[in-house]
Design a protein around this motif. Structure first.
Motif, short mmCIF file in Angstrom:
data_model
loop_
_atom_site.label_atom_id
_atom_site.label_comp_id
_atom_site.label_asym_id
_atom_site.label_seq_id
_atom_site.Cartn_x
_atom_site.Cartn_y
_atom_site.Cartn_z
N ASN A 97 50.67 32.12 37.89
CA ASN A 97 51.95 32.79 37.88
C ASN A 97 51.95 33.45 36.51
OD1 ASN A 97 54.57 33.51 37.72
ND2 ASN A 97 55.39 31.43 37.92
N LEU A 98 51.49 34.70 36.47
CA LEU A 98 51.10 35.33 35.20
C LEU A 98 52.25 35.53 34.24
CD1 LEU A 98 48.67 38.18 36.34
CD2 LEU A 98 48.07 36.19 34.99
N PRO A 99 51.98 35.27 32.94
CA PRO A 99 52.95 35.69 31.94
C PRO A 99 53.00 37.22 32.00
CG PRO A 99 50.93 34.84 30.93
CD PRO A 99 50.77 34.66 32.39
N TYR A 100 54.19 37.77 32.28
CA TYR A 100 54.27 39.19 32.66
C TYR A 100 53.75 40.16 31.61
CZ TYR A 100 56.90 37.49 36.62
OH TYR A 100 57.27 36.83 37.75
N SER A 101 53.97 39.84 30.33
CA SER A 101 53.53 40.80 29.30
C SER A 101 52.00 40.83 29.23
CB SER A 101 54.10 40.41 27.95
OG SER A 101 53.61 39.14 27.60
N LYS A 102 51.34 39.87 29.89
CA LYS A 102 49.87 39.79 29.82
C LYS A 102 49.21 40.27 31.10
CE LYS A 102 49.23 37.74 25.85
NZ LYS A 102 48.27 38.06 24.83
N SER A 103 49.96 40.88 32.02
CA SER A 103 49.39 41.22 33.33
C SER A 103 48.21 42.18 33.21
CB SER A 103 50.46 41.82 34.24
OG SER A 103 51.50 40.90 34.41
N LYS A 104 48.32 43.19 32.33
CA LYS A 104 47.23 44.16 32.19
C LYS A 104 46.00 43.46 31.58
CE LYS A 104 46.21 48.80 30.49
NZ LYS A 104 45.22 48.76 29.40
N ASP A 105 46.24 42.63 30.54
CA ASP A 105 45.13 41.87 29.93
C ASP A 105 44.46 41.01 30.99
OD1 ASP A 105 46.10 42.85 27.61
OD2 ASP A 105 46.64 40.93 26.71
N ALA A 106 45.29 40.40 31.85
CA ALA A 106 44.75 39.50 32.89
C ALA A 106 43.82 40.27 33.83
CB ALA A 106 45.90 38.87 33.67
N VAL A 107 44.25 41.44 34.27
CA VAL A 107 43.43 42.23 35.20
C VAL A 107 42.11 42.63 34.52
CG1 VAL A 107 43.29 44.48 36.37
CG2 VAL A 107 45.33 43.06 36.64
N GLU A 108 42.19 43.07 33.26
CA GLU A 108 40.97 43.49 32.57
C GLU A 108 40.02 42.31 32.33
OE1 GLU A 108 41.98 45.87 29.15
OE2 GLU A 108 42.74 47.50 30.41
N TRP A 109 40.59 41.17 32.03
CA TRP A 109 39.78 39.96 31.79
C TRP A 109 39.14 39.50 33.11
CZ3 TRP A 109 40.60 34.79 33.44
CH2 TRP A 109 39.86 33.81 32.77
N LEU A 110 39.93 39.49 34.17
CA LEU A 110 39.41 39.06 35.48
C LEU A 110 38.33 40.01 36.01
CD1 LEU A 110 42.74 37.93 37.17
CD2 LEU A 110 40.77 36.45 36.75
N ALA A 111 38.48 41.30 35.70
CA ALA A 111 37.49 42.29 36.15
C ALA A 111 36.11 41.99 35.55
CB ALA A 111 37.94 43.70 35.77
N GLN A 112 36.12 41.29 34.40
CA GLN A 112 34.84 40.98 33.71
C GLN A 112 34.28 39.63 34.09
OE1 GLN A 112 35.04 41.99 29.34
NE2 GLN A 112 37.11 42.58 29.92
N ARG A 113 35.05 38.82 34.85
CA ARG A 113 34.62 37.47 35.17
C ARG A 113 34.05 37.40 36.59
NH1 ARG A 113 36.24 33.74 31.55
NH2 ARG A 113 34.30 32.89 32.37
N SER A 114 33.05 36.51 36.77
CA SER A 114 32.51 36.27 38.12
C SER A 114 33.29 35.14 38.75
CB SER A 114 31.05 35.83 38.04
OG SER A 114 30.28 36.89 37.62
N PHE A 115 33.93 35.39 39.87
CA PHE A 115 34.62 34.34 40.62
C PHE A 115 34.80 34.83 42.05
CE2 PHE A 115 39.01 36.05 40.85
CZ PHE A 115 38.90 37.11 39.96
N SER A 116 35.24 33.94 42.92
CA SER A 116 35.36 34.32 44.32
C SER A 116 36.67 35.07 44.60
CB SER A 116 35.27 33.06 45.19
OG SER A 116 35.75 33.30 46.47
N HIS A 117 37.80 34.41 44.34
CA HIS A 117 39.09 35.04 44.63
C HIS A 117 40.19 34.37 43.83
CE1 HIS A 117 38.69 31.66 47.47
NE2 HIS A 117 39.99 31.52 47.30
N GLY A 118 41.38 34.91 43.93
CA GLY A 118 42.49 34.33 43.18
C GLY A 118 43.82 34.64 43.83
N VAL A 119 44.83 33.87 43.44
CA VAL A 119 46.20 34.18 43.86
C VAL A 119 47.01 34.32 42.58
CG1 VAL A 119 48.23 33.41 45.14
CG2 VAL A 119 45.95 32.91 46.01
#
Ligand SMILES: C[S@@+](CC[C@H](N)C(=O)[O-])C[C@H]1O[C@@H](n2cnc3c(N)ncnc32)[C@H](O)[C@@H]1O
Length: 233
Positions: A97-119
């Motif tokens: 349940n993302l801290p809203y001010s970090k949503s863009k950082d979260a997307v950029e960080w996740l784009a660089q990580r190997s994982f299957s899926h997320g909610v």
């Protein structure tokens, strides 16, 4: 109060919504779940029941201490403090349940990580930005749609949080499609700072040549990613 705002501390208060997030995450006993934002821990024990291991991080040391006491008997839980988007842990499923001010950082960080899926739960406006088209797209829309398949699960009204935020939220399921590196992500961000220019003029800034006269807004997401790759060659 200031810290609360900066850290996006709006805690989910609905057990039903927490259960639906965990159910959508399709966790098995082979999975390592990474949760950013332990908060008051409404999701954490539910995740632990399903997963092999849960790594849950909060930037607020007070909340981490509280969780350490409350969840001391959960053996497959690792609690950490710090910035979740700077951690290097491996995981198969991401839940936040993302801290809203970090949503863009979260997307950029996740784009660089190997994982299957997320909610993930994000603000409604941010969810709309992620799947926006043509002129309404931002760099983060291109990064998100290249890195993930994005599926909207449901809307969540603001009164399901304490204290309630100003806007409603949306639960999204993201499935990893392509990994991106830091340079590719920053080049896409850079392209968007020149979005009114033609591709020809953008490439000129990087000492590259093309005859394409289209503007960024007229390119598909994949074409923008390919333009960034061409700049990096
Ligand atoms: C929207 S609340 C969600 C908390 C809880 N998961 C829930 O659903 O109620 C976001 C949480 O993320 C934490 N947080 C903010 N920025 C963070 C960061 N960079 N890394 C880790 N946690 C962060 C906040 O302290 C807060 O507890």
């Amino acid at each position: 109060m200031i810290k609360r705002k900066l850290l996006g501390q709006h805690f989910l208060n609905s057990k039903t919504i927490a259960e639906s997030i965990v159910s959508e995450a399709k966790i098995t006993k082979n999975d390592v779940v990474f949760e950013v934002g332990t908060g008051l821990g409404i999701l954490t024990p539910l995740l632990c029941k399903k997963a092999k291991k849960v790594i849950s991080i909060d930037a607020d040391e007070t909340l981490v201490k509280k969780a350490r006491t409350e969840f001391s008997d959960i053996e497959n839980l690792v609690l950490k403090s710090g910035d979740g988007f700077k951690k290097k842990d491996s995981f198969s499923i991401f839940v936040s349940n993302l801290p809203y001010s970090k949503s863009k950082d979260a997307v950029e960080w996740l784009a660089q990580r190997s994982f299957s899926h997320g909610v993930i739960m994000v603000q409604k406006e941010f969810a709309e930005k992620l799947v926006a088209e043509s002129k309404n797209r931002k760099a983060v829309s291109i990064i998100a749609t290249y890195a993930f398949d994005i599926e909207k699960i449901s809307n969540v009204r603001k009164n399901n949080f304490s204290p309630p935020p100003k806007v409603d939220s949306v639960i999204l399921k993201i499935t990893k499609k392509n990994n991106m590196d830091k340079r590719l992500i920053s080049t896409i961000n850079e392209i968007f700072s020149y979005r009114r220019k033609t591709v020809k003029n953008i490439l000129k800034q990087f000492n590259k040549k093309t005859v394409i006269e289209k503007r960024v807004d007229d390119l598909s997401g994949d074409e923008i990613v390919n333009l960034a790759k061409q700049i990096l060659k």
